[in-house]
Design a protein around this motif. Structure first.
Motif, PDB file in Angstrom:
ATOM      1  N   ASP A 269       0.853  -1.185   0.000  1.00 12.77           N
ATOM      2  CA  ASP A 269       0.000   0.000   0.000  1.00 12.77           C
ATOM      3  C   ASP A 269       0.895   1.242   0.000  1.00 12.77           C
ATOM      4  O   ASP A 269       0.927   2.029   0.948  1.00 12.77           O
ATOM      5  CB  ASP A 269      -0.907  -0.017   1.230  1.00 12.77           C
ATOM      6  CG  ASP A 269      -2.095   0.910   1.068  1.00 12.77           C
ATOM      7  OD1 ASP A 269      -2.230   1.506  -0.021  1.00 12.77           O
ATOM      8  OD2 ASP A 269      -2.870   1.065   2.025  1.00 12.77           O
TER       9      ASP A 269
ATOM     10  N   MET B 206       0.715   2.301  -5.403  1.00 12.07           N
ATOM     11  CA  MET B 206      -0.614   1.707  -5.243  1.00 12.07           C
ATOM     12  C   MET B 206      -1.678   2.803  -5.167  1.00 12.07           C
ATOM     13  O   MET B 206      -2.774   2.657  -5.736  1.00 12.07           O
ATOM     14  CB  MET B 206      -0.655   0.831  -3.993  1.00 12.07           C
ATOM     15  CG  MET B 206      -2.037   0.236  -3.709  1.00 12.07           C
ATOM     16  SD  MET B 206      -2.710  -0.712  -5.103  1.00 12.07           S
ATOM     17  CE  MET B 206      -1.637  -2.149  -5.061  1.00 12.07           C
ATOM     18  N   LYS B 207      -1.352   3.902  -4.486  1.00 11.44           N
ATOM     19  CA  LYS B 207      -2.305   5.017  -4.421  1.00 11.44           C
ATOM     20  C   LYS B 207      -2.593   5.558  -5.821  1.00 11.44           C
ATOM     21  O   LYS B 207      -3.735   5.904  -6.137  1.00 11.44           O
ATOM     22  CB  LYS B 207      -1.753   6.115  -3.515  1.00 11.44           C
ATOM     23  CG  LYS B 207      -1.710   5.728  -2.042  1.00 11.44           C
ATOM     24  CD  LYS B 207      -1.110   6.832  -1.190  1.00 11.44           C
ATOM     25  CE  LYS B 207      -1.026   6.399   0.272  1.00 11.44           C
ATOM     26  NZ  LYS B 207      -0.373   7.438   1.110  1.00 11.44           N
TER      27      LYS B 207
ATOM     28  N   THR C  83      -2.407   3.794  -8.583  1.00 15.87           N
ATOM     29  CA  THR C  83      -3.235   2.774  -9.253  1.00 15.87           C
ATOM     30  C   THR C  83      -4.691   2.893  -8.827  1.00 15.87           C
ATOM     31  O   THR C  83      -5.610   2.807  -9.660  1.00 15.87           O
ATOM     32  CB  THR C  83      -2.706   1.359  -8.926  1.00 15.87           C
ATOM     33  OG1 THR C  83      -1.356   1.241  -9.381  1.00 15.87           O
ATOM     34  CG2 THR C  83      -3.559   0.295  -9.602  1.00 15.87           C
ATOM     35  N   ILE C  84      -4.906   3.102  -7.534  1.00 17.36           N
ATOM     36  CA  ILE C  84      -6.270   3.235  -7.012  1.00 17.36           C
ATOM     37  C   ILE C  84      -6.964   4.449  -7.629  1.00 17.36           C
ATOM     38  O   ILE C  84      -8.123   4.372  -8.064  1.00 17.36           O
ATOM     39  CB  ILE C  84      -6.242   3.342  -5.471  1.00 17.36           C
ATOM     40  CG1 ILE C  84      -5.800   2.001  -4.857  1.00 17.36           C
ATOM     41  CG2 ILE C  84      -7.615   3.752  -4.934  1.00 17.36           C
ATOM     42  CD1 ILE C  84      -5.568   2.055  -3.373  1.00 17.36           C
TER      43      ILE C  84
ATOM     44  N   ARG D 137      -2.246  -6.367  -8.193  1.00 17.07           N
ATOM     45  CA  ARG D 137      -2.336  -4.970  -7.762  1.00 17.07           C
ATOM     46  C   ARG D 137      -3.670  -4.344  -8.190  1.00 17.07           C
ATOM     47  O   ARG D 137      -4.285  -3.597  -7.431  1.00 17.07           O
ATOM     48  CB  ARG D 137      -1.164  -4.163  -8.326  1.00 17.07           C
ATOM     49  CG  ARG D 137       0.179  -4.517  -7.707  1.00 17.07           C
ATOM     50  CD  ARG D 137       1.321  -3.839  -8.445  1.00 17.07           C
ATOM     51  NE  ARG D 137       1.172  -2.402  -8.476  1.00 17.07           N
ATOM     52  CZ  ARG D 137       1.506  -1.580  -7.469  1.00 17.07           C
ATOM     53  NH1 ARG D 137       2.029  -2.084  -6.367  1.00 17.07           N
ATOM     54  NH2 ARG D 137       1.332  -0.285  -7.569  1.00 17.07           N
ATOM     55  N   ARG D 138      -4.121  -4.673  -9.391  1.00 17.41           N
ATOM     56  CA  ARG D 138      -5.399  -4.150  -9.862  1.00 17.41           C
ATOM     57  C   ARG D 138      -6.557  -4.719  -9.043  1.00 17.41           C
ATOM     58  O   ARG D 138      -7.511  -4.004  -8.702  1.00 17.41           O
ATOM     59  CB  ARG D 138      -5.590  -4.482 -11.345  1.00 17.41           C
ATOM     60  CG  ARG D 138      -4.884  -3.530 -12.308  1.00 17.41           C
ATOM     61  CD  ARG D 138      -4.696  -4.134 -13.670  1.00 17.41           C
ATOM     62  NE  ARG D 138      -3.553  -5.040 -13.714  1.00 17.41           N
ATOM     63  CZ  ARG D 138      -3.310  -5.898 -14.685  1.00 17.41           C
ATOM     64  NH1 ARG D 138      -4.150  -5.995 -15.706  1.00 17.41           N
ATOM     65  NH2 ARG D 138      -2.251  -6.663 -14.661  1.00 17.41           N
TER      66      ARG D 138
ATOM     67  N   TYR E  36      -6.343  -5.745  -5.937  1.00 15.80           N
ATOM     68  CA  TYR E  36      -6.260  -5.107  -4.615  1.00 15.80           C
ATOM     69  C   TYR E  36      -6.894  -3.720  -4.653  1.00 15.80           C
ATOM     70  O   TYR E  36      -7.656  -3.340  -3.754  1.00 15.80           O
ATOM     71  CB  TYR E  36      -4.798  -5.012  -4.183  1.00 15.80           C
ATOM     72  CG  TYR E  36      -4.596  -4.302  -2.859  1.00 15.80           C
ATOM     73  CD1 TYR E  36      -4.667  -4.995  -1.649  1.00 15.80           C
ATOM     74  CD2 TYR E  36      -4.329  -2.925  -2.816  1.00 15.80           C
ATOM     75  CE1 TYR E  36      -4.475  -4.347  -0.440  1.00 15.80           C
ATOM     76  CE2 TYR E  36      -4.149  -2.270  -1.609  1.00 15.80           C
ATOM     77  CZ  TYR E  36      -4.214  -2.983  -0.428  1.00 15.80           C
ATOM     78  OH  TYR E  36      -4.032  -2.334   0.776  1.00 15.80           O
ATOM     79  N   ALA E  37      -6.574  -2.958  -5.696  1.00 14.75           N
ATOM     80  CA  ALA E  37      -7.130  -1.610  -5.826  1.00 14.75           C
ATOM     81  C   ALA E  37      -8.652  -1.650  -5.920  1.00 14.75           C
ATOM     82  O   ALA E  37      -9.344  -0.814  -5.319  1.00 14.75           O
ATOM     83  CB  ALA E  37      -6.539  -0.924  -7.057  1.00 14.75           C
TER      84      ALA E  37
END
Length: 239
Positions: free
Chosen positions: A51, A55-56, A58-59, A88-89, A91-92
């Protein structure tokens, strides 16, 4: 002869081609919309989903534009799916409470799935030494099994293909050389706290490789000494 013809049921050209087309269509990859609740992570996935700032990003990208690149999954038992590429996608999407995601479903063996999983993640900009270590180990083992040879020692390649070792074949399609791959795989023999020191940059890869040849008990003693003295060995000291 006329009675025989009446009893014979011939398939029309239309039926033949329609059946052929349907068979081809069954093998074509399609993008499907799959509930995230039906997806499971890849077993022993070597790449961490952190995180962090990336990742931010990506979100936020998925929040604004949705998932632009489908994930890759393979079907499993009980109508579930195993994530091959796209952790990762996924998770987002979970963070954003998105229930479904576009996915390409591929019918893959365990070894095929492992190789695709590793290849898709090795393209990332930032990869920890421990991630590369276990990823290369998993892919090399899968390649050896595909070659029909048992994996006895990951640091010593046994699979041959026209005079090439499995590790040489792996290096051809990897960003690292044959020798560097061997070094990374040796890191999997380190105890976790020392491997964490490699990831954090406290110990360089070359001395860490030398330390990997110590038995686990001696590694633990060395770890206590390094923590007590607040120092780590150089490459020459490690040798």
């Amino acid at each position: 002869m006329s009675d025989i013809r009446k009893k014979m049921k011939l398939t029309s050209y239309k039926d033949i081609f329609e059946n052929e087309e349907s068979r081809k269509e069954e093998h074509l990859e399609r993008i499907q919309i799959i509930p995230i609740a039906e997806m499971d992570d890849f077993p022993n996935h070597p790449f961490h989903v952190c995180d962090d700032e990336k990742m931010k990003d990506t979100i936020e990208s998925i929040r604004e534009n949705g998932v632009l690149v489908p994930v890759i999954v393979r079907p499993r038992e009980n109508r579930r799916y195993e994530i091959i590429s796209g952790h990762r996608r996924v998770y987002a999407c979970r963070v954003l409470d998105i229930a479904e995601i576009p996915a390409i479903v591929r019918d893959l063996t365990e070894d095929e799935a492992t190789i695709i999983m590793v290849d898709s993640n090795l393209q990332r900009e930032t990869i920890l030494p421990s991630e590369k270590a276990f990823a290369y180990k998993m892919k090399l083992d899968a390649m050896k099994r595909q070659a029909g040879r048992p994996s006895k020692n990951n640091s010593v390649p046994v699979g041959q293909n026209f005079g090439q070792t499995s590790r040489e074949l792996l290096a051809e399609k990897s960003p690292d050389s044959n020798t560097q791959i061997q070094r990374y795989i040796r890191l999997t023999e380190l105890i976790t706290p020392i491997l964490d020191m490699v990831d954090s940059g406290k110990i360089a890869i070359r001395p860490a490789v030398e330390l990997s040849y110590l038995p686990k008990e001696q590694q633990t003693i060395l770890l206590d000494t390094m923590q007590l003295e607040d120092c780590t060995p150089s490459h020459a000291q490690a040798i």
